[in-house]
Design an enzyme around this catalytic site. Sequence first.
Site, PDB file in Angstrom:
ATOM      1  N   LYS A 266       2.821   9.511   8.295  1.00  0.00           N
ATOM      2  CA  LYS A 266       1.924   9.285   9.430  1.00  0.00           C
ATOM      3  C   LYS A 266       2.396   9.831  10.779  1.00  0.00           C
ATOM      4  O   LYS A 266       1.847  10.793  11.285  1.00  0.00           O
ATOM      5  CB  LYS A 266       1.618   7.799   9.532  1.00  0.00           C
ATOM      6  CG  LYS A 266       0.729   7.313   8.396  1.00  0.00           C
ATOM      7  CD  LYS A 266       0.182   5.941   8.637  1.00  0.00           C
ATOM      8  CE  LYS A 266      -0.962   5.597   7.707  1.00  0.00           C
ATOM      9  NZ  LYS A 266      -0.580   5.087   6.391  1.00  0.00           N
TER      10      LYS A 266
ATOM     11  N   ASP B 260       9.172   2.630   1.651  1.00  0.00           N
ATOM     12  CA  ASP B 260       8.010   3.399   2.099  1.00  0.00           C
ATOM     13  C   ASP B 260       7.883   3.193   3.612  1.00  0.00           C
ATOM     14  O   ASP B 260       7.377   2.183   4.072  1.00  0.00           O
ATOM     15  CB  ASP B 260       6.762   2.904   1.353  1.00  0.00           C
ATOM     16  CG  ASP B 260       5.492   3.615   1.808  1.00  0.00           C
ATOM     17  OD1 ASP B 260       5.521   4.286   2.863  1.00  0.00           O
ATOM     18  OD2 ASP B 260       4.472   3.484   1.116  1.00  0.00           O
TER      19      ASP B 260
ATOM     20  N   PHE C 181       0.852  -1.192   0.000  1.00  0.00           N
ATOM     21  CA  PHE C 181       0.000   0.000   0.000  1.00  0.00           C
ATOM     22  C   PHE C 181       0.885   1.239   0.000  1.00  0.00           C
ATOM     23  O   PHE C 181       1.728   1.401   0.876  1.00  0.00           O
ATOM     24  CB  PHE C 181      -0.944   0.041   1.209  1.00  0.00           C
ATOM     25  CG  PHE C 181      -1.862   1.232   1.159  1.00  0.00           C
ATOM     26  CD1 PHE C 181      -2.992   1.208   0.352  1.00  0.00           C
ATOM     27  CD2 PHE C 181      -1.580   2.386   1.866  1.00  0.00           C
ATOM     28  CE1 PHE C 181      -3.833   2.318   0.267  1.00  0.00           C
ATOM     29  CE2 PHE C 181      -2.416   3.501   1.784  1.00  0.00           C
ATOM     30  CZ  PHE C 181      -3.543   3.464   0.987  1.00  0.00           C
TER      31      PHE C 181
HETATM   32  C1  PLP Z   1      -0.880   5.324   5.046  1.00  0.00           C
HETATM   33  C2  PLP Z   1       0.155   4.915   4.085  1.00  0.00           C
HETATM   34  C3  PLP Z   1       0.373   5.619   2.895  1.00  0.00           C
HETATM   35  C4  PLP Z   1      -0.523   6.752   2.452  1.00  0.00           C
HETATM   36  O1  PLP Z   1      -0.427   7.848   3.289  1.00  0.00           O
HETATM   37  P1  PLP Z   1      -1.488   9.058   3.114  1.00  0.00           P
HETATM   38  O2  PLP Z   1      -0.993  10.081   4.086  1.00  0.00           O
HETATM   39  O3  PLP Z   1      -2.832   8.512   3.430  1.00  0.00           O
HETATM   40  O4  PLP Z   1      -1.405   9.516   1.709  1.00  0.00           O
HETATM   41  C5  PLP Z   1       1.417   5.227   2.090  1.00  0.00           C
HETATM   42  N1  PLP Z   1       2.208   4.206   2.427  1.00  0.00           N
HETATM   43  C6  PLP Z   1       2.039   3.502   3.558  1.00  0.00           C
HETATM   44  C7  PLP Z   1       2.973   2.392   3.888  1.00  0.00           C
HETATM   45  C8  PLP Z   1       1.000   3.825   4.420  1.00  0.00           C
HETATM   46  O5  PLP Z   1       0.804   3.111   5.531  1.00  0.00           O
END
Ligand code: PLP
Length: 388
Positions: free
Chosen positions: A253, A224, A139
């Site tokens: 986050k 990520d 994700f």
């Molecule tokens: C939550 C998340 C995203 C997206 O972040 P947003 O601030 O909602 O755009 C991308 N990568 C990972 C691993 C995430 O947990």
Amino acid sequence: MNKTDELIALGKQYVMNTYGRLNLVLAQGQGARVWDLEGKEYLDFLAGIAVNALGHSHPAVVEALKKQAEKLIHCSNLYWIEPQIRLAQLLVENSCGDKVFFCNSGAEANEGAIKLARKYAKLHYGPEKYEIITAINSFHGRTLAAITATGQPKYQKGFEPLVPGFKHVPYNDLQALAEAIGPQTCAIMLEPIQGEGGVVTPDPAYLSGVAQLCREHGLLLILDEVQTGIGRTGKLFAYEHFGIEPDIFTLAKGLGGGVPIGAIVAKEEVAAAFQPGDHASTFGGNPLVCAAALATLNIILEEGFLAQVQVKGEYLRSLLAEMGPVRGKGLMLGLELPGPGAEVVARCQERGLLINCTAGNVLRFVPPLIVNEAEIQEAVRILRDCMK
Ligand SMILES: *Cc1c(COP(=O)(O)O)cnc(C)c1O
């Protein structure tokens, strides 16, 4: 109708219907606890999905926001911004990266990382090297490039045509990754632990194997760390668990302790591919959010804080392990259920515990990093009752 039902009716009238929301309006928070509009108390083991790293209304974050709001809330990136510079310095001094770009969310950070990797490859190898390999079940966010990078068709359906130049391989499968690499490949982008995909933790040797493949083939390694970063796994960044250094990593986050901020951190040579005009964000790294992030990061970097996250993570893990298979690291844990978890989540909410369920059957626990032992015990007690 109570206040909650009234407000939700208004929400349904005026807010776009993009979330499968629960019937709950949170009105207030303190530490690891929140209260809804009707005054009911909850233990918050979701923390805005790993966002409220220091819990709700941490005095240091509140103070930093107040002070900065009175001084300067926003100014353009046409000028130098002091809290942004200080935050970049702190991130660089505590990571393998050399340069930082600030944006406003995880998706935007990943979008920028994708652009940076493509630009770097164009400069160093020519126009034919542009493809990015990512993992199935990953994700990476909801922009068009981020949903393309995301290896889950449910996030892509209806938004085609997707962005060209992405390929997906099974996570935690080095062989599959090695076979997918071609002359067109420029980067590999992975989560160190898959969050939304179900708190999937790779084998200890997987990520170092990926880093090795990247070196052999001249590829950039993009991690990520939007969910895993900023202390969530018991280290400041999850890559530290695996003895590797990414060329680029992304944050969001937990970085701002609750305010919207994202970041791309890169090695000097890679960051140099971005020149003035290549990338920008109006709000990115503005004084207000950077002040909050500075306050958050300074506390997480205090002596012993991350060690405590590890201790508390191990404690929560040991209690959860009595109920089923547990995955994850630090205070990012998943409990695998034999079937769907939505009902357990609903029962927990009823009993005053907020958690969520990912990948259909994995209960996810990402409490504030400041959660204490008594709160962990209380949460597990509620969970046990709700699992019966
Ligand atoms: C939550 C998340 C995203 C997206 O972040 P947003 O601030 O909602 O755009 C991308 N990568 C990972 C691993 C995430 O947990």
